[in-house]
Design a protein around this motif. Structure first.
Motif, short mmCIF file in Angstrom:
data_model
loop_
_atom_site.label_atom_id
_atom_site.label_comp_id
_atom_site.label_asym_id
_atom_site.label_seq_id
_atom_site.Cartn_x
_atom_site.Cartn_y
_atom_site.Cartn_z
N LYS A 51 0.84 -1.20 0.00
CA LYS A 51 0.00 0.00 0.00
C LYS A 51 0.87 1.25 0.00
O LYS A 51 0.61 2.21 -0.72
N LYS A 52 1.94 1.20 0.79
CA LYS A 52 2.85 2.35 0.79
C LYS A 52 3.47 2.55 -0.58
O LYS A 52 3.55 3.67 -1.07
N ARG A 64 2.30 1.72 -3.46
CA ARG A 64 1.34 2.26 -4.43
C ARG A 64 1.04 3.72 -4.15
O ARG A 64 0.83 4.51 -5.07
N ALA A 65 1.03 4.10 -2.88
CA ALA A 65 0.80 5.51 -2.56
C ALA A 65 1.96 6.37 -3.07
O ALA A 65 1.75 7.42 -3.66
N GLN A 107 1.74 6.94 -6.78
CA GLN A 107 0.71 7.84 -7.29
C GLN A 107 1.02 9.29 -6.99
O GLN A 107 0.65 10.17 -7.76
N ASN A 108 1.66 9.55 -5.88
CA ASN A 108 1.98 10.94 -5.56
C ASN A 108 3.08 10.96 -4.50
O ASN A 108 2.81 10.89 -3.32
N PRO A 117 5.32 13.35 -3.29
CA PRO A 117 5.36 14.34 -2.20
C PRO A 117 4.21 14.16 -1.21
O PRO A 117 4.37 14.34 0.00
N MET A 118 3.02 13.79 -1.74
CA MET A 118 1.87 13.65 -0.85
C MET A 118 2.03 12.42 0.04
O MET A 118 1.66 12.46 1.22
N ALA A 119 2.59 11.35 -0.50
CA ALA A 119 2.82 10.15 0.33
C ALA A 119 3.74 10.50 1.48
O ALA A 119 3.53 10.08 2.62
N GLU A 120 4.74 11.31 1.19
CA GLU A 120 5.65 11.74 2.24
C GLU A 120 4.90 12.58 3.28
O GLU A 120 5.13 12.46 4.48
N ILE A 176 4.78 8.71 5.14
CA ILE A 176 5.47 7.55 4.58
C ILE A 176 6.91 7.93 4.26
O ILE A 176 7.16 8.94 3.61
N LEU A 192 -5.64 0.80 -15.76
CA LEU A 192 -6.63 0.96 -14.71
C LEU A 192 -7.60 2.08 -15.08
O LEU A 192 -7.20 3.13 -15.54
N LYS A 193 -8.90 1.84 -14.86
CA LYS A 193 -9.87 2.87 -15.21
C LYS A 193 -10.22 3.69 -13.97
O LYS A 193 -10.89 3.22 -13.07
N VAL A 194 -9.76 4.91 -13.92
CA VAL A 194 -10.04 5.75 -12.78
C VAL A 194 -9.89 7.21 -13.21
O VAL A 194 -9.13 7.51 -14.13
N ARG A 195 -10.67 8.09 -12.57
CA ARG A 195 -10.50 9.54 -12.84
C ARG A 195 -9.13 9.97 -12.37
O ARG A 195 -8.68 9.54 -11.32
#
Lengths: 308, 229
Positions: free
Chosen positions: A185-186, A188-189, A192-193, A195-198, A202, A304-307
Motif C-alpha cells: 500500500k505504501k 502504491r501511494a 501515485q503521488n 510528495p503527498m505520500a511523504e 510515509i 486501470l480505469k479511474v479519474r
C-alpha cells in the motif's frame, strides 16, 4: 509453410514450441515483473536490468559449482539455495545502486536511462574480467533432467515445468505483497503521488530503496531460471532487455496481470513463429502486432480505469 | 504549540515568504487569508516540508522541525490536507486512510474517523479517484487525521466545493478541534467560512503577515478590503 508437415506433426510442433515458449514465458515474467515494479512504480528505466539477471545466473553457476565440488550429496537441492542466493545478491546490489546512484536522479528520468546504461556496461565488463568472456553452463541435478513423454511426438522437459512453477509462485507472491500487504500500500501511494505520500508520514526514500532492491532481486531469480534455457555469458542479459521492455509496455506498466498476459502472448508468438520463419522475421511480426495494439490502447493492455 | 519564526521560503531568486512569524496556541483555529499569489500555499507546503525553507525555524511543542523531512514532521505531529486534496486516486477509500495510519503504526481504521465521515465508510471499497470533490475533501481530512496530528494544516479546503457543504465542513472542523483537542491552521479565501470557523484571522500579503485580529472584534469589511483585487 505448413504444407510440408502432416497434421499430427503440426499438432506436436505447436505443442512443443508452445511449451518451449512457456520456458521463455517464465523468464520473461520474472524479468518483466522486476522491471515493471521499478519502471511502473518508480518511473526509473533500468537499462541494467539484464545485468542484474545475469548476476543471478552467475550466482546460480557459482552455487552449483560449490555444491558439486564440496557437497555433492546435497547437489540435488542446490538449485533452491541458488535461487535464494541469487535473489539476495541481486537485491543487495540493487539496494546499493539505488543508494549510490538512482536516488539522485528521480527527477530526471532520461538521466536514469543513461546512468543505468552506463552501469550495465560496467557490470558487463566486470563479469568479463571476473568470469571470463566464455559462456558458462550450469549442470542440472539428475531429477531435473529428462522429460515427460506425453505422446510419441510431444515431450515436455522437467526443468521447463519447474521454472514455470517458480515463475508463477513468484508472480503470486509479488501480487500478494503489492496488493494485500501494508508495504504494498505504501509503494502504491508513493507511485501515485510521491510528495503527498511523504506528507502523510510515509518514508518515501526507504520505500524507494526497498522497491528497487525487490525488483533487482526478482531479476536475480529470473537469472536462476535463465540458466536452464541458455548459457550464461557477460552480455547474455542484453538479448533480453529489449524484449522485457516490450512486455512491460505492452502489458501496461502498472498492472501485474497485464504484464503476465503480455509476457505469455509475446513469448508464445515468438516461439511458435521461430519454428516456421527465421528468428528476425518472428521478431518483426511480433513488434508490428505490439505497435498496432499500442496505437489502439496507448496505456497497454490492462490500464486501470479511474479519474485522474 | 506551533511556533514559526523568521520563516523564509524562495523559489530560486524569487522570495515568496519573507521573515514570517506565527504562533498557534493550543486548541486554536487560525485562518490565513490573502489574495492569490501572496504565499498561502507556499507557507503551508513549507510548514509540512514539501517545499524547502530558506531561513528561520519551525517548532512544535518545543521540538525543532526545521531540519526534518515531511514524513518526520508528520510523525512529530503535523497533519496536512493539501490544496486540490491530492488523495491517491487508484487506492480505495479505506487504503487511502490506511496510508496515514503507517505514521502511527496502527493497522485498522479507527471507528471515530468513520463516525466523523459516515460517507467514507459507505464507500470504503471504491477507488478514491472516483469520489466527488466534496467526498475527496473528507477523505483527505480523514487521511490526515489518521496520523493523529497535534496541528492540522489545511490549504484552501473549500476550493471547488458547493456552498452548503462549506458550512457543514466548518462545523466538522470545529467538532474535530473540540473532540481531539488539536490546533488547526487553515488558509482560505472564502470569508464567510473564515468568520464561521476561525478564532484568529491573519492576513498574508507578499509573503508576510500584515494584519491580524481575533474573531470577536474582527472587522469583516477591513479583511474583505485586503482580499479585494
Amino acid at each position: 509453410m505448413f504444407a510440408d508437415y502432416s497434421s499430427t506433426e503440426l499438432m506436436s510442433i505447436f505443442a512443443m514450441q508452445g511449451f518451449a515458449g512457456l520456458s521463455l514465458f517464465s523468464v520473461f515474467v520474472l524479468m518483466a515483473m522486476g522491471l515493471a515494479i521499478i519502471f511502473g512504480q518508480m518511473g526509473v528505466i533500468n537499462m541494467a536490468h539484464g545485468e542484474f539477471m545475469i548476476l543471478g545466473a552467475y550466482t546460480t553457476y557459482l552455487t552449483s559449482q560449490f555444491f558439486q565440488n564440496l557437497m555433492p550429496e546435497l547437489f540435488a537441492a542446490s538449485f533452491f539455495f541458488a535461487m535464494v542466493l541469487a535473489f539476495l545478491v541481486s537485491g543487495a546490489l540493487g539496494a546499493f545502486v539505488e543508494w549510490a546512484m538512482v536516488r539522485h536522479l528521480y527527477r530526471r528520468p532520461l538521466d536514469t536511462l543513461l546512468a543505468t546504461w552506463g552501469l550495465s556496461l560496467i557490470l558487463q565488463q566486470a563479469y568479463r574480467s571476473i568470469f571470463g568472456a566464455r559462456e558458462v553452463g550450469v549442470d542440472l541435478p539428475d531429477w531435473m533432467m529428462g522429460a515427460f513423454n506425453v505422446t510419441d511426438f510431444v515431450q515436455l522437459p522437467i526443468n521447463g515445468l519447474f521454472v514455470m512453477v517458480i515463475a508463477l509462485s513468484i508472480a503470486l507472491a509479488v501480487y500478494l505483497l503489492m496488493y494485500r500487504s501494508g508495504w504494498g500500500k505504501k509503494v502504491r501511494a508513493v507511485v501515485q503521488n510521491r510528495p503527498m505520500a511523504e506528507a502523510v508520514g510515509i518514508n518515501t526514500a526507504g520505500v524507494d530503496r526497498a522497491t528497487f532492491a525487490l525488483g533487482c532481486g526478482i531479476a536475480g531469480v529470473a537469472g536462476s531460471a535463465f540458466t536452464m534455457i541458455g548459457s550464461t555469458g557477460p552480455s547474455s542479459g542484453q538479448a533480453y532487455i529489449v524484449d522485457t521492455f516490450l512486455v512491460v509496455v505492452f502489458g501496461g506498466a502498472q498492472s501485474l496481470v497485464g504484464t503476465i498476459i503480455s509476457a505469455f502472448g509475446i513469448s508464445q508468438a515468438q516461439s511458435t513463429m521461430e519454428f516456421f520463419l527465421s528468428g528476425s522475421m518472428a521478431k518483426v511480426l511480433t513488434l508490428l502486432v505490439v505497435v498496432g495494439i499500442l496505437m489502439l490502447r496507448p496505456e497497454g493492455l490492462m490500464a486501470l480505469k479511474v479519474r485522474r | 504549540m506551533l511556533k514559526v519564526s523568521n520563516h523564509s521560503v524562495a523559489y530560486g531568486q524569487s522570495t515568496i515568504i519573507r521573515g514570517l512569524n506565527l504562533d498557534v496556541n493550543d486548541n486554536e483555529i487560525v485562518a490565513v487569508v490573502g489574495r492569490n499569489g501572496m504565499g498561502k500555499t507556499t507557507l503551508m507546503k513549507s510548514l509540512i516540508g514539501m517545499t524547502p525553507s530558506r531561513a528561520g525555524s519551525v517548532s512544535l511543542n518545543h521540538t525543532d522541525l526545521s531540519a526534518m523531512k515531511s514524513f518526520q514532521r508528520v510523525r512529530a505531529g503535523l497533519g496536512f490536507v493539501p490544496q486540490g486534496r491530492m488523495i491517491f486516486p487508484a487506492l480505495t477509500v479505506r487504503e487511502n486512510i490506511e496510508t496515514g495510519l503507517a505514521a502511527v503504526g496502527e493497522k485498522k481504521v479507527p471507528r471515530d474517523l468513520y463516525e466523523l465521515f459516515p460517507v467514507l465508510e459507505e464507500m470504503q471499497h471504491r477507488r478514491g479517484g472516483n469520489l466527488s470533490g466534496g467526498q475527496q475533501q473528507q477523505l483527505a481530512i480523514a487521511r490526515a487525521l489518521a496520523t493523529r496530528p497535534k496541528v492540522l494544516l489545511l490549504d484552501e479546503p473549500t476550493e471547488g466545493i458547493q456552498p452548503s457543504i462549506i458550512q457543514e465542513m466548518a462545523r466538522t472542523l470545529k467538532r474535530i478541534r473540540d473532540e481531539r483537542g488539536l490546533s488547526i491552521v487553515v488558509s482560505e479565501q472564502v470569508l464567510s467560512f473564515v468568520m464561521e470557523i476561525a478564532d484568529r484571522i491573519l492576513v498574508i500579503e507578499k509573503g508576510d503577515i500584515v494584519h491580524q485580529e481575533d474573531k470577536e472584534d474582527a472587522d469583516q469589511n477591513k479583511i474583505a478590503s485586503y482580499l479585494a483585487v
